[in-house]
Design a protein around this motif. Sequence first.
Motif, PDB file in Angstrom:
ATOM      1  N   LEU A  12      15.629  57.347  26.485  1.00 42.44           N
ATOM      2  CA  LEU A  12      16.764  58.217  26.772  1.00 42.44           C
ATOM      3  C   LEU A  12      17.072  58.235  28.264  1.00 42.44           C
ATOM      4  CD1 LEU A  12      16.100  61.300  24.451  1.00 42.44           C
ATOM      5  CD2 LEU A  12      17.494  59.281  24.011  1.00 42.44           C
ATOM      6  N   ARG A  13      18.346  58.493  28.589  1.00 43.33           N
ATOM      7  CA  ARG A  13      18.788  58.509  29.978  1.00 43.33           C
ATOM      8  C   ARG A  13      18.808  59.951  30.493  1.00 43.33           C
ATOM      9  NH1 ARG A  13      23.938  58.794  32.467  1.00 43.33           N
ATOM     10  NH2 ARG A  13      24.908  58.886  30.407  1.00 43.33           N
ATOM     11  N   PRO A  14      18.127  60.233  31.596  1.00 41.90           N
ATOM     12  CA  PRO A  14      18.154  61.588  32.165  1.00 41.90           C
ATOM     13  C   PRO A  14      19.545  61.954  32.676  1.00 41.90           C
ATOM     14  CG  PRO A  14      16.323  60.292  33.066  1.00 41.90           C
ATOM     15  CD  PRO A  14      17.223  59.344  32.350  1.00 41.90           C
ATOM     16  N   LEU A  15      19.922  63.235  32.512  1.00 44.13           N
ATOM     17  CA  LEU A  15      21.214  63.724  32.992  1.00 44.13           C
ATOM     18  C   LEU A  15      21.042  64.879  33.967  1.00 44.13           C
ATOM     19  CD1 LEU A  15      23.242  63.563  29.649  1.00 44.13           C
ATOM     20  CD2 LEU A  15      23.372  61.998  31.589  1.00 44.13           C
ATOM     21  N   ASN A  16      20.555  66.001  33.465  1.00 46.13           N
ATOM     22  CA  ASN A  16      20.206  67.135  34.321  1.00 46.13           C
ATOM     23  C   ASN A  16      19.080  67.896  33.635  1.00 46.13           C
ATOM     24  OD1 ASN A  16      21.347  69.282  32.538  1.00 46.13           O
ATOM     25  ND2 ASN A  16      23.300  68.319  33.083  1.00 46.13           N
ATOM     26  N   ASN A  17      18.488  68.854  34.345  1.00 44.46           N
ATOM     27  CA  ASN A  17      17.276  69.465  33.817  1.00 44.46           C
ATOM     28  C   ASN A  17      17.481  70.186  32.488  1.00 44.46           C
ATOM     29  OD1 ASN A  17      18.822  71.419  35.120  1.00 44.46           O
ATOM     30  ND2 ASN A  17      17.082  72.527  35.947  1.00 44.46           N
ATOM     31  N   VAL A  18      18.628  70.835  32.272  1.00 46.41           N
ATOM     32  CA  VAL A  18      18.841  71.578  31.023  1.00 46.41           C
ATOM     33  C   VAL A  18      18.989  70.612  29.845  1.00 46.41           C
ATOM     34  CG1 VAL A  18      20.348  73.186  29.800  1.00 46.41           C
ATOM     35  CG2 VAL A  18      19.871  73.529  32.231  1.00 46.41           C
ATOM     36  N   VAL A  19      19.856  69.607  29.983  1.00 47.89           N
ATOM     37  CA  VAL A  19      20.032  68.628  28.918  1.00 47.89           C
ATOM     38  C   VAL A  19      18.747  67.842  28.702  1.00 47.89           C
ATOM     39  CG1 VAL A  19      21.308  66.568  28.194  1.00 47.89           C
ATOM     40  CG2 VAL A  19      22.509  68.451  29.322  1.00 47.89           C
ATOM     41  N   ASP A  20      18.066  67.496  29.796  1.00 49.86           N
ATOM     42  CA  ASP A  20      16.825  66.736  29.678  1.00 49.86           C
ATOM     43  C   ASP A  20      15.759  67.532  28.932  1.00 49.86           C
ATOM     44  OD1 ASP A  20      18.111  64.777  31.069  1.00 49.86           O
ATOM     45  OD2 ASP A  20      17.017  65.082  32.950  1.00 49.86           O
TER      46      ASP A  20
ATOM     47  N   ALA B  26      13.965  75.325  35.505  1.00 48.65           N
ATOM     48  CA  ALA B  26      15.333  75.724  35.848  1.00 48.65           C
ATOM     49  C   ALA B  26      15.398  77.160  36.342  1.00 48.65           C
ATOM     50  CB  ALA B  26      16.244  75.541  34.641  1.00 48.65           C
ATOM     51  N   SER B  27      14.229  77.747  36.635  1.00 44.31           N
ATOM     52  CA  SER B  27      14.146  79.127  37.157  1.00 44.31           C
ATOM     53  C   SER B  27      14.883  80.124  36.265  1.00 44.31           C
ATOM     54  CB  SER B  27      14.722  79.189  38.579  1.00 44.31           C
ATOM     55  OG  SER B  27      14.079  78.256  39.420  1.00 44.31           O
ATOM     56  N   ALA B  28      14.946  79.849  34.969  1.00 41.26           N
ATOM     57  CA  ALA B  28      15.705  80.689  34.051  1.00 41.26           C
ATOM     58  C   ALA B  28      14.910  81.931  33.649  1.00 41.26           C
ATOM     59  CB  ALA B  28      16.087  79.894  32.814  1.00 41.26           C
ATOM     60  N   GLU B  29      15.638  82.924  33.164  1.00 44.59           N
ATOM     61  CA  GLU B  29      15.036  84.151  32.653  1.00 44.59           C
ATOM     62  C   GLU B  29      15.594  84.427  31.267  1.00 44.59           C
ATOM     63  OE1 GLU B  29      15.806  87.345  35.388  1.00 44.59           O
ATOM     64  OE2 GLU B  29      15.759  85.973  37.099  1.00 44.59           O
ATOM     65  N   THR B  30      14.763  84.999  30.399  1.00 41.46           N
ATOM     66  CA  THR B  30      15.262  85.352  29.068  1.00 41.46           C
ATOM     67  C   THR B  30      16.163  86.579  29.187  1.00 41.46           C
ATOM     68  OG1 THR B  30      13.276  86.664  28.660  1.00 41.46           O
ATOM     69  CG2 THR B  30      13.286  84.407  27.839  1.00 41.46           C
ATOM     70  N   ALA B  31      17.306  86.509  28.509  1.00 39.57           N
ATOM     71  CA  ALA B  31      18.281  87.600  28.578  1.00 39.57           C
ATOM     72  C   ALA B  31      18.467  88.287  27.238  1.00 39.57           C
ATOM     73  CB  ALA B  31      19.630  87.054  29.063  1.00 39.57           C
ATOM     74  N   SER B  32      17.639  87.920  26.250  1.00 41.42           N
ATOM     75  CA  SER B  32      17.754  88.537  24.933  1.00 41.42           C
ATOM     76  C   SER B  32      16.460  88.344  24.178  1.00 41.42           C
ATOM     77  CB  SER B  32      18.899  87.896  24.137  1.00 41.42           C
ATOM     78  OG  SER B  32      18.529  86.593  23.689  1.00 41.42           O
TER      79      SER B  32
ATOM     80  N   VAL C 233      20.245  80.373  35.077  1.00 46.58           N
ATOM     81  CA  VAL C 233      19.778  78.990  34.948  1.00 46.58           C
ATOM     82  C   VAL C 233      20.297  78.165  36.120  1.00 46.58           C
ATOM     83  CG1 VAL C 233      19.837  76.924  33.508  1.00 46.58           C
ATOM     84  CG2 VAL C 233      19.743  79.186  32.445  1.00 46.58           C
ATOM     85  N   ARG C 234      19.414  77.414  36.740  1.00 48.59           N
ATOM     86  CA  ARG C 234      19.813  76.522  37.845  1.00 48.59           C
ATOM     87  C   ARG C 234      19.859  75.096  37.322  1.00 48.59           C
ATOM     88  NH1 ARG C 234      16.074  77.002  42.851  1.00 48.59           N
ATOM     89  NH2 ARG C 234      17.604  75.452  43.548  1.00 48.59           N
ATOM     90  N   VAL C 235      21.074  74.566  37.183  1.00 49.67           N
ATOM     91  CA  VAL C 235      21.238  73.195  36.709  1.00 49.67           C
ATOM     92  C   VAL C 235      21.037  72.250  37.888  1.00 49.67           C
ATOM     93  CG1 VAL C 235      22.794  71.556  35.589  1.00 49.67           C
ATOM     94  CG2 VAL C 235      22.836  73.971  34.935  1.00 49.67           C
ATOM     95  N   LYS C 236      20.069  71.377  37.757  1.00 51.18           N
ATOM     96  CA  LYS C 236      19.755  70.446  38.849  1.00 51.18           C
ATOM     97  C   LYS C 236      19.093  69.201  38.259  1.00 51.18           C
ATOM     98  CE  LYS C 236      15.386  72.888  39.645  1.00 51.18           C
ATOM     99  NZ  LYS C 236      14.525  73.590  40.626  1.00 51.18           N
ATOM    100  N   GLU C 237      18.585  68.352  39.140  1.00 48.08           N
ATOM    101  CA  GLU C 237      17.923  67.134  38.706  1.00 48.08           C
ATOM    102  C   GLU C 237      16.538  67.466  38.137  1.00 48.08           C
ATOM    103  OE1 GLU C 237      16.548  62.924  40.754  1.00 48.08           O
ATOM    104  OE2 GLU C 237      18.146  64.111  41.666  1.00 48.08           O
TER     105      GLU C 237
ATOM    106  N   THR D 291      10.270  78.237  27.636  1.00 46.97           N
ATOM    107  CA  THR D 291       9.177  78.032  28.592  1.00 46.97           C
ATOM    108  C   THR D 291       9.527  76.958  29.613  1.00 46.97           C
ATOM    109  OG1 THR D 291       7.532  78.710  26.949  1.00 46.97           O
ATOM    110  CG2 THR D 291       6.740  77.418  28.819  1.00 46.97           C
ATOM    111  N   LEU D 292      10.067  75.833  29.145  1.00 53.52           N
ATOM    112  CA  LEU D 292      10.421  74.750  30.059  1.00 53.52           C
ATOM    113  C   LEU D 292      11.601  75.131  30.951  1.00 53.52           C
ATOM    114  CD1 LEU D 292       9.993  71.667  27.693  1.00 53.52           C
ATOM    115  CD2 LEU D 292       8.579  72.270  29.658  1.00 53.52           C
ATOM    116  N   LEU D 293      12.550  75.882  30.430  1.00 53.71           N
ATOM    117  CA  LEU D 293      13.660  76.338  31.263  1.00 53.71           C
ATOM    118  C   LEU D 293      13.179  77.313  32.331  1.00 53.71           C
ATOM    119  CD1 LEU D 293      16.490  76.799  28.616  1.00 53.71           C
ATOM    120  CD2 LEU D 293      16.558  75.267  30.594  1.00 53.71           C
ATOM    121  N   GLN D 294      12.195  78.136  32.014  1.00 51.81           N
ATOM    122  CA  GLN D 294      11.621  79.026  33.019  1.00 51.81           C
ATOM    123  C   GLN D 294      10.908  78.233  34.105  1.00 51.81           C
ATOM    124  OE1 GLN D 294       9.171  81.379  30.424  1.00 51.81           O
ATOM    125  NE2 GLN D 294      10.766  82.884  29.987  1.00 51.81           N
ATOM    126  N   GLN D 295      10.209  77.185  33.699  1.00 57.58           N
ATOM    127  CA  GLN D 295       9.434  76.389  34.649  1.00 57.58           C
ATOM    128  C   GLN D 295      10.296  75.458  35.491  1.00 57.58           C
ATOM    129  OE1 GLN D 295       6.641  74.348  32.125  1.00 57.58           O
ATOM    130  NE2 GLN D 295       5.345  76.162  31.808  1.00 57.58           N
TER     131      GLN D 295
END
Length: 548
Positions: A239-247, A381-387, A221-225, A375-379
Amino acid sequence: MRIPVEWLNEIIDLSDKDVQELTSALSLSGTAVEGVEYPWDYLEGAVTGKIEKVIPHPNADKLVITEVNIGDKLLTVVTADLSVKPEEYVAVLPEGGRLWDLEIRKRNFRGVMSEGMFLSFEELRLEEKSTHILRFSEAVPLGKDVKDILKLNYPVIEVELTANRGDCLSMIGIARELRAIYKRPLKIPEINEVKGTDKPVEIRIEDEGCQRYTALVMKNVRVKESPLWLKRRLIAAGLRPLNNVVDITNYVLLETGHPVHAFDLAKIPNKKIVVRNASQGEKMTLLDGKVIELLDTDLLITDGETPLALAGIMGGANSGISEETTDVLLEVAVFDPVRIRKTARRLGISTDSSYRFERGIDAKDSLYVIKRLATLLQQLASAETASGIIDVGQSSEPGTIHLRKWFVDKVLGTVVPIKDVEEILLSLGFSLKESGDGWNVTPPSHRHDIEQEIDLVEEIGRIYGYDKIESELPRITPGGCSQSSEVKTIKRVKNTMTSLGYDEVITYSFINPDSITSLDKNLKYTLLEKSSFNRDECAKTLSPFWTS
């Protein structure tokens, strides 16, 4: 609940309806509208521009002079952003524009007149702190309203919901209401299927306060804006944006109405999640830094020992997402509303999650919600499912209610066509099966408030339209004018007593006589019960004062 119309139109196309029509439709169907707001109305006159020339300021090393083409003319704008370059497309607020209470005028900067100012994402509340001016990532038409280009000109509808309508605390929930009103299809956001069967994390539920716990591990997971569109929608929703994962977790909460959470997997070294009761007096630190002391009735998400989150309310400080996070454990849980409400109120904590859990959430959408998160984390945060998806516990099935057609017409006072009854209930997500004099109706899993036949009639009435039911004055049959002799006697006694200077005291009907005498032990009371009231004796006693 704040409903950004631009976001709503993505789920149900109502672009041909103005905001007044939408608010009227919602109000008439039972969803109270508190008001309509334009979150960026503090900005007026901002237009798109293209920097044609950048030259150093002759009298200031920390300023540059730019020539900006806004379509119909060139402006000279002085800026402190030394990184600006020719050919960049920017947002300009020229003379005559407005930012909050500030009216833009020509201003002298060390001998050079500036005819406007550049805007940054900070002025648009899309960043906490901007170090550079706003640049558009691609060419845009010159001289166009910045709010149109960035989609900041859409209204936000604020609705006030009763405690039983937790199903409307989401974009999809409001869209379902409008689907029933306007008979238009929903466009539920698409999800990617999760592949894999590995279960690297053990999930254990040790308390019935958690009915279901669904989890999924995401890696790399790439945590970014967050991207602009996501920040814009969160801000419009309050709501106030923080980073892509929390958002993303906040976005899915607002979209589906189901609270979710993301843990930094590296902070769960034993790869175990245990949902349990807190120990009496146990303490934990929440994400906001507040240290709380718990009761043994509070529900915790733990790693078997250490608390990771206060279930349904707020995450713990020792498991939150940071810039160093690479692997994430996603949580979609179903908690007992009563337990969450009691804990939240005792601690004086109200969050978007607890607000929804207290009112009941859809216990059957967990798989969709966690796939939407993935799905949103893949789009974004460049994340991949690990389980694979780990799903523990189960939700109860809704009961069936028999709805009689004649009962609908009797209660509403009008004949509702059978076709309309069926269409309304189906559009609201109910399933129907004809049976005898009506239907056997099964409520959808998100409608906890539907328990009786009369509840179904209310659903039909509010969508069918109470305005279609003709008003009729109530028929009141006049009764006899005569009064009983006992009533007449009591009235004459009251009139006589008050004429002698007494005051009539009307006390509570159910009160212990000992409570009265305890007020003044020297006071003597005579308690006359109705059973001991003798009309003849009373008349005899008071006969000197009136003629029978």
